[in-house]
Design an enzyme around this catalytic site. Structure first.
Site, PDB file in Angstrom:
ATOM      1  N   GLU A  49     -42.597   2.638  13.111  1.00  0.00           N
ATOM      2  CA  GLU A  49     -41.178   2.968  12.984  1.00  0.00           C
ATOM      3  C   GLU A  49     -40.939   3.994  11.875  1.00  0.00           C
ATOM      4  OE1 GLU A  49     -38.784   2.380  14.937  1.00  0.00           O
ATOM      5  OE2 GLU A  49     -39.780   0.940  16.250  1.00  0.00           O
ATOM      6  N   TYR A 132     -31.770   1.123  10.210  1.00  0.00           N
ATOM      7  CA  TYR A 132     -32.438   1.213  11.502  1.00  0.00           C
ATOM      8  C   TYR A 132     -33.813   0.547  11.456  1.00  0.00           C
ATOM      9  CZ  TYR A 132     -35.451   2.799  15.160  1.00  0.00           C
ATOM     10  OH  TYR A 132     -36.372   2.800  16.188  1.00  0.00           O
ATOM     11  N   ASP A 150     -31.040   3.873  17.730  1.00  0.00           N
ATOM     12  CA  ASP A 150     -31.591   5.211  17.540  1.00  0.00           C
ATOM     13  C   ASP A 150     -30.867   6.161  18.490  1.00  0.00           C
ATOM     14  OD1 ASP A 150     -32.635   4.723  20.064  1.00  0.00           O
ATOM     15  OD2 ASP A 150     -34.716   5.184  19.515  1.00  0.00           O
TER      16      ASP A 150
END
Length: 352
Positions: A49, A132, A150
């Protein structure tokens, strides 16, 4: 918004589609394996990520595989030399992420016994982990029903609800739509399902609406506006900055490099000495030498500006004593260890 039952049906339709069409990625535990009880490795979820921010899966895959071969656990990454990690990161850009990657690994290894927290609020306290990334790790690695947002998810939500308000102003509304659809069962798979849908079917251009698993629920499809969404506020044009790069070698072939400050663009990285980049940079050399101007220029684009660099080169009898200067022996120098813009400068020097 729709009532709960259609939302549950929509989430289930996405999960059913994901079970059949999930993309294969080296860090992903697919739906079949997950159903069999195999759990994702939080270290690999976190690493992927961080790497995927502002970057594509195709660009990240080789980097991820090299990182995990060299540092297969968070403890091993925590014990790595900063320079080695920066060298492996070169080309991915956004070097602050690499610095925070090391900081986070060391906190997890040294203060948390090598175990990543499994809750959003605790993940958010770690270096380099924002909303996020915290949501993605909590959801994908630990199956917490967090809302993962996203660009793919924003696009899917904007089209499902035919929302014409422009980004970034409509982000809260899009998140509210996404939250309403996030199920309590299999939330990790669901988060990846929505991202896969946006990446493979609900694409920015020419969405493949005919094979979309949620076509019947898509308001933008009914209105004929899917290809126009999401709308975005006009971007300001990027300014252009200028600078000089001074490529100096000692008589034995060693290179003279400069360690950039930890904070700021390319922080902590080695590169060619030179003044700050600006509209009118200082053209005074950083140290004495018989400098020669090289023909041509280096052009590079960062997130917020374009850069044009002119190059100067010299051979020195002795290492300079300027602050931040490091001399790298000829046999230890690798252009690949430099950030991309500095590699471009070396390539231009090499082509002379």
């Amino acid at each position: 918004m729709r009532d709960l039952k259609p939302q549950a049906e929509l989430s289930q339709a996405l999960l059913t589609w994901y079970d059949a069409h999930a993309r294969e990625m080296p860090w992903r535990v697919g739906p079949a394996d997950r159903a069999a009880g195999i759990r994702p490795d939080p270290y690999q979820v976190w690493l992927s990520e961080v790497m995927l921010q502002q970057t594509t899966v195709a660009a990240v895959t080789d980097y991820f595989q090299r990182f995990t071969r060299r540092w297969p656990s968070v403890a091993e990454l925590a014990g790595a030399e900063d320079g080695d990690v920066m060298a492996e990161w070169a080309g991915l850009g956004y070097y602050a992420r690499a610095r925070n990657l090391l900081k986070c690994a060391r906190v997890v290894a040294d203060e948390l016994d090598g175990v990543f927290p499994d809750r959003y609020d605790d993940l958010l306290k770690l270096p380099g982990i924002g909303p996020y990334t915290a949501a993605a790790i909590a959801s994908i690695a630990f199956d917490r029903p967090e809302t993962v947002m996203d660009g793919n998810v924003e696009r899917v939500m904007a089209r499902l609800h035919d929302l014409h308000d422009p980004l970034p102003g409509c982000k809260p509304e899009l998140k509210a739509y996404a939250t309403a659809l996030t199920p309590t069962e299999r939330p990790g798979d669901y988060a990846q399902a929505v991202m896969d849908l946006g990446a493979t079917i609900c694409t920015p251009r020419s969405p493949a609406c005919g094979i979309c698993p949620v076509i019947e629920a898509c308001a933008a499809r009914r209105a004929g506006t899917a290809a126009d969404l999401p709308r975005k506020s006009p971007k300001k044009p990027k300014p252009t900055r200028y600078g000089y790069a001074y490529l100096a070698r000692l008589e034995d072939g060693a290179w003279v490099l400069e360690r950039r400050p930890d904070k700021g663009l390319l922080g902590g990285m080695l590169g060619w000495p030179g003044p700050d980049w600006s509209e009118a940079p200082d053209d005074a050399p950083p140290f004495a030498g018989a400098w020669i101007d090289l023909p041509g220029e280096v052009r590079h684009t960062f997130t917020h500006f374009h850069l044009i660099l002119r190059l100067r080169t010299a051979t020195l009898a002795h290492p300079p004593s300027a602050e931040g200067i490091e001399v790298v022996a000829k046999h230890r120098f690798r252009p690949g260890y430099l950030p991309t813009v500095m590699r471009k400068a070396h390539a231009l020097w090499q082509a002379q």
